[in-house]
Write an enzyme that holds these catalytic residues in place. Structure first.
Site, PDB file in Angstrom:
ATOM      1  CB  THR A 400      -0.911  -0.083   1.255  1.00  0.00           C
ATOM      2  OG1 THR A 400      -1.513  -1.270   1.113  1.00  0.00           O
ATOM      3  CG2 THR A 400      -1.793   1.086   1.283  1.00  0.00           C
ATOM      4  CB  THR A 418      -3.513  -0.558  -1.165  1.00  0.00           C
ATOM      5  OG1 THR A 418      -3.017  -1.529  -0.959  1.00  0.00           O
ATOM      6  CG2 THR A 418      -5.148  -1.065  -0.886  1.00  0.00           C
ATOM      7  CG  ASP A 442      -7.992  -6.299   2.503  1.00  0.00           C
ATOM      8  OD1 ASP A 442      -6.926  -7.096   2.659  1.00  0.00           O
ATOM      9  OD2 ASP A 442      -7.654  -5.137   2.308  1.00  0.00           O
ATOM     10  CB  SER A 471      -9.701  -1.080   4.279  1.00  0.00           C
ATOM     11  OG  SER A 471      -8.314  -0.332   4.120  1.00  0.00           O
ATOM     12  N   GLY A 493      -0.933  -3.118   5.829  1.00  0.00           N
ATOM     13  CA  GLY A 493      -1.953  -4.212   6.142  1.00  0.00           C
ATOM     14  C   GLY A 493      -2.403  -3.805   7.597  1.00  0.00           C
TER      15      GLY A 493
HETATM   16  O1  DON Z   1      -6.737  -2.111   2.849  1.00  0.00           O
HETATM   17  C1  DON Z   1      -6.259  -2.908   3.365  1.00  0.00           C
HETATM   18  O2  DON Z   1      -6.270  -2.827   4.574  1.00  0.00           O
HETATM   19  C2  DON Z   1      -4.920  -3.562   2.851  1.00  0.00           C
HETATM   20  N1  DON Z   1      -5.616  -4.238   1.690  1.00  0.00           N
HETATM   21  C3  DON Z   1      -3.560  -3.030   2.913  1.00  0.00           C
HETATM   22  C4  DON Z   1      -2.880  -3.569   2.163  1.00  0.00           C
HETATM   23  C5  DON Z   1      -1.225  -3.280   2.798  1.00  0.00           C
HETATM   24  O3  DON Z   1      -1.024  -2.147   3.447  1.00  0.00           O
HETATM   25  C6  DON Z   1       0.060  -4.028   2.147  1.00  0.00           C
HETATM   26  N2  DON Z   1       0.992  -3.212   2.401  1.00  0.00           N
HETATM   27  N3  DON Z   1       1.872  -2.726   2.669  1.00  0.00           N
END
Ligand code: DON
Length: 591
Positions: A400, A418, A442, A471, A493
């Site tokens: 992201t 993301t 997700d 998210s 995440g």
């Molecule tokens: O929206 C979310 O919670 C996830 N899809 C974010 C994923 C993410 O941050 C991966 N990264 N570093």
């Protein structure tokens, strides 16, 4: 004024005009413990060319929202692992003139043909590689979202925000060492480009190398590995961006790009149709507003969980005098961990797409609820399973990006978006040049299965047609007496709300300088798995022993998040642009 000390030193080596410029840059860019200091506009993002695009948009009369939109388009070109047209995200905006906070939801949606068990195999668990290829993608929201933001609060003409990205795609840009390495990891195995290699076949793959269109988009014409400084050009992506620039965001959802995307889906087993694209809407939503020691904290509401979690955790922690102990004291870590545990329990049980599920937002962010939760915190670890009113099964067997902007008038934007994992589904849409997200992951993929490893099967976030997946994104703006004090957010995440919590606590509670607030080591707890992740390896043995004695299971190492932050000095009004140094390509650009 964009390349920091090294750029300044290079400038000083040139002729006297260059020397003068370099000296001006030097004065404006004194990089100290407080971050780079600017007096007007600032963009902090994960990639330098993209930060420069946003800064130039403000130099040309655009506001902080224009800059956020243009930087996001540019990141889709220069930071392809997370910047995107084929993903989705959220933006929190502060409008100085009307003193209002607006929030925008451009999260992806499940296609109409999706259902709650669509990724499960005969053993009742997700099939291997369910996160790669067209079927992993939700309906992209980014272009619609950036369009809505521009229409609602932008200033410059739309094409001015998209064209710089189109130019970067068409003319190319020199890849950094980081990007070269990242692309090589995705494309090569043991130094060999490996389409059709045994682990990389078609939709079963989870690297770019499994997808011919992705190789075409991201490999060099001679198919040798990338070296830093070589130019990456993306012709199909440039054409797509030109169409979007000329015809507006509708082009992506109803025009030629929509047709290309829908045909790609049909040919590759994806579910997103022309109807899904036409039906996609970005939404303006009510911000989450809470207070912390007299500061106004604004965040993103559902389907993002970040705003509610940050409010809930800060409300709990406001009940304790953390400052007396200091940021890394065992007692502080214990209280912060217990706040995280309770926040993530709320996330798993209460938060999902508000168009489908009734989320009791007012209760969850109330001080009364925080009082109740704070009272349940003892001086030892609370076992996570104690919070769950349903059985938790024992377990078997990141990418992201965030950007922050501010302009000379005090408008500010905090944007996180993301593709979900790095390079999303790994599949580039043939003929359109952009990567598809794999955001469907997700959702809670295994109905009913909540286990100690962190799989969540609670009902609110199960897949339903046209629903948005939950998210963790946490774009945040903090004000004091109507003035912006902090603009922040992060990838990572489920670690995202906790990363933002630490940046906020470091700055507002422990009163660290902006740079230190971002640099300081972070921790993470997500209810399940029931362990505390301590970033890095610098934690004193005594701290670890104290936590273990209280019943905490610890895991050390790694990096947590990438929080590109702007802090405004309340007395001077100066803006401290703090590019998180955890990933090397980040940059603050401004004037
Ligand atoms: O929206 C979310 O919670 C996830 N899809 C974010 C994923 C993410 O941050 C991966 N990264 N570093």
């Amino acid at each position: 004024m964009d390349t920091g000390w090294r750029g300044v030193m290079r400038g000083m080596g040139r002729v006297s005009g260059g020397l003068v410029l370099a000296l001006i840059a030097l004065l404006a860019l004194i990089s100290d413990a407080r971050g780079q200091i600017f007096s007007k506009h600032v963009v902090v993002s994960q990639e330098g060319h993209a930060s420069d695009v946003g800064r130039d948009v403000m130099r040309n009369g655009g506001n902080a929202f224009d800059a956020a939109v243009a930087t996001a388009f540019a990141l889709a070109v220069t930071h392809p692992s997370a910047g995107n047209l084929g993903g989705g995200g959220f933006l929190v905006a502060y409008r100085a003139e009307s003193r209002e906070v607006l929030t925008f939801d451009f999260r992806e949606m499940a296609p109409q043909a999706a259902d709650s068990k669509m990724y499960l195999g005969p053993n009742g668990l997700p099939v291997p590689h369910h996160r790669a290829g067209a079927k992993a993608a939700g309906v992209p929201g980014t272009v619609r979202g950036l369009g809505l933001i521009h229409a609602r609060i932008g200033k410059l003409p739309w094409p001015d925000l998209v064209r710089p990205a189109a130019r970067l795609a068409r003319e190319g840009f020199p890849v950094s060492e980081t990007l070269a390495k990242s692309l090589n990891q995705q494309l090569f195995s043991k130094g060999r480009l490996e389409p059709g290699g045994k682990d990389d076949l078609g939709p079963g793959s989870d690297r770019l190398a499994g997808f011919p269109e992705s190789i075409e988009a991201f490999a060099k014409p001679d198919r040798t590995p990338w070296q830093a400084g070589e130019r990456l050009t993306q012709r199909d992506l440039a054409d797509t961006l030109d169409r979007i620039a000329n015809e507006g965001p509708d082009e992506f959802y109803k025009g030629r790009t929509a047709q290309i995307l829908a045909s790609y889906m049909t040919e590759h087993g994806g579910l997103v149709t022309l109807d899904d694209l036409k039906a996609y809407r970005a939404r303006e939503r009510a911000p989450i507003h809470s207070t912390f020691r007299g500061f106004d904290v604004y965040g993103m509401g559902p389907p993002a969980s970040g705003g509610i979690l940050l409010a809930e955790m800060l409300n709990i922690l406001e009940r304790f005098d953390l400052k007396a102990d200091g940021p890394q004291a065992p007692q502080t870590l214990q209280r912060v961990t217990e706040a995280m545990r309770r926040g993530f329990f709320t996330r798993a049980t209460e938060i999902a797409d508000p168009d489908f599920v009734n989320v009791p937002v007012a209760k969850l962010i109330s001080k009364a609820y925080a009082d109740e939760l704070a009272r349940s915190i003892t001086d030892r670890a609370t076992p996570s399973a104690e919070l769950a009113p349903f059985p938790v099964l024992s377990a078997e067997g990141s990418d992201t990006t965030h950007l922050s902007t501010i302009d000379g008038d005090g408008n500010a934007a905090s944007l996180t978006y993301t593709l979900e994992e790095g390079y999303g589904s790994k599949a580039v849409v043939a003929g359109a040049g952009f990567l598809l997200n794999n955001e469907m992951g997700d959702f809670n993929l295994v109905p009913g299965r909540t286990d100690s490893r962190g799989r969540i099967g609670t009902p609110a976030n199960l897949i339903e047609p046209r629903k948005r997946m939950l998210s963790s994104q946490t774009p945040t703006i903090i004000l004091k007496e109507g003035q912006v004090r902090l603009v922040t957010g992060s990838p990572g995440g489920r670690t995202i709300p906790n990363t933002v919590l630490w940046v906020v606590l470091n700055n507002l509670e422990f009163q660290l300088e902006p740079r230190e607030s971002v640099d300081a080591v972070r921790t993470h707890h997500a209810w399940f798995p029931d362990l505390v992740a301590l970033e890095g390896n610098t934690w004193p043995v005594a701290t670890r022993a104290a936590l273990e004695k209280l019943g905490y299971r610890l895991r050390l190492g790694g990096i947590q998040g990438d929080a590109h932050t702007i802090a405004v000095d309340p007395t001077t009004g100066r803006r401290h642009g703090v590019a998180d140094r955890r990933r090397e390509t980040s940059r603050a650009s401004g004037d």
